[in-house]
Design an enzyme around this catalytic site. Sequence first.
Site, mmCIF file in Angstrom:
data_model
loop_
_atom_site.group_PDB
_atom_site.id
_atom_site.type_symbol
_atom_site.label_atom_id
_atom_site.label_comp_id
_atom_site.label_asym_id
_atom_site.label_seq_id
_atom_site.Cartn_x
_atom_site.Cartn_y
_atom_site.Cartn_z
ATOM 1 N N ARG A 173 -0.893 4.106 14.908
ATOM 2 C CA ARG A 173 -1.960 3.117 14.775
ATOM 3 C C ARG A 173 -2.688 4.812 14.197
ATOM 4 N NH1 ARG A 173 -1.472 -1.126 13.209
ATOM 5 N NH2 ARG A 173 -0.634 -2.031 15.420
ATOM 6 N N GLU A 195 -3.509 0.242 0.888
ATOM 7 C CA GLU A 195 -2.773 0.740 0.929
ATOM 8 C C GLU A 195 -1.604 0.394 -0.290
ATOM 9 O OE1 GLU A 195 -0.958 -2.061 3.709
ATOM 10 O OE2 GLU A 195 -3.172 -1.737 5.181
ATOM 11 N N ASP A 211 -6.978 -9.346 4.851
ATOM 12 C CA ASP A 211 -5.426 -9.431 4.733
ATOM 13 C C ASP A 211 -4.616 -9.713 3.290
ATOM 14 O OD1 ASP A 211 -2.666 -9.044 7.236
ATOM 15 O OD2 ASP A 211 -2.932 -8.071 5.607
ATOM 16 N N ARG A 241 8.666 4.780 8.695
ATOM 17 C CA ARG A 241 7.383 5.404 9.403
ATOM 18 C C ARG A 241 7.565 5.302 11.222
ATOM 19 N NH1 ARG A 241 3.717 0.227 11.346
ATOM 20 N NH2 ARG A 241 5.262 -1.466 12.136
ATOM 21 N N GLN A 270 9.481 -4.986 11.914
ATOM 22 C CA GLN A 270 8.314 -5.249 10.148
ATOM 23 C C GLN A 270 8.164 -3.969 10.048
ATOM 24 O OE1 GLN A 270 4.706 -7.340 10.356
ATOM 25 N NE2 GLN A 270 3.425 -5.859 11.240
ATOM 26 N N HIS A 329 0.853 2.654 4.282
ATOM 27 C CA HIS A 329 -0.019 2.400 4.678
ATOM 28 C C HIS A 329 -1.946 3.301 5.567
ATOM 29 C CE1 HIS A 329 -1.618 -0.875 8.231
ATOM 30 N NE2 HIS A 329 -0.032 -1.536 7.345
#
Length: 299
Positions: free
Chosen positions: A61, A266, A210, A89, A84, A161
């Site tokens: 995170r 991003e 978002d 990652r 997702q 990200h």
Amino acid sequence: MPIQDLNDKIVLQHPQGPSVTVLLYGATIISWKSQSLENGELKERLFVSSKAFLDGSKPVRGGIPVVFPCFGAPERPEHKKLAQHGFARNETWKFDSVVMDNEAGVSVRLVLEPTAKISAVYEQPFKLAYVVTLASHQLSTDLHVHNTSSDKVLDFQALLHTYLAVPADRVSISSLDGLAYYDKTESTEEGRKTSKTEERTSVDVQKFTDSVYENAPGKYQITWDDGTLEVRAKGFKDVVVWNPQQEGSKLADMEEGGWKKYVCVEPGFVRGYVQLEPNGEWIGQQVITIQNDTHSSSE
Ligand code: TA6
């Protein structure tokens, strides 16, 4: 010691003091420190939640997670077994080589190739290389996607990200005006899929944001009362701006109030898919430059 291989992570040390730490897990950059342009003190430029998992048990995170081969919830049949944001990652990459190590900067290359675990959920042949380059006031991250198939096109999405450590309530991002975007905060599926046009000359994230912008300019100014960052992108034709604000409290690995400490800008190729020909290579590049560090006028 310009480059330290600490088994689970690589530390790049610039001769003038800056540093970068890259977890082999997810090739996730978890720290980038560079000197303040105002007083020379080292400043952490990325946000990582104090509740982030750094043991490889789940995606980090914060920092700069690598998103591949899909962005968001998988849509394509070949991605249906993926989590997702895909698998890049949350797989362990290999430290491949030192690319550069001199007064100008330090650069390393990490690679990810199909393992039995990856092949169990993703059948397409591929090879990823990630080149991380640290200069005195700049961090470059280049994602190379190789289609190692000799006869099949590789369809994928990719995104970096990036969690920039800036005050969410005082930062603005430009220039996104005139761009088409999806607003993922809309409450209905229809609303989320309704294309809008950005009318603001600079975008803030003072409320839950978002936004997935399409065909973006590849040059973004991130400005707040204490400084300015520039993000440049090549190959990543789109850009996502995300901050959950209070929604962030629903994320188990988000520290209390962590959403106040960052904005995600991003660069990605996430509207549509790259269609990479057999034996082809695609490169997505992000370059983050510190342009200004000042103390806010209120101080
Ligand atoms: O890039 C923005 C986004 O897609 C948001 O929708 C939110 O889900 C964020 O990524 C974080 O995703 P994660 O899977 O890391 O919790």
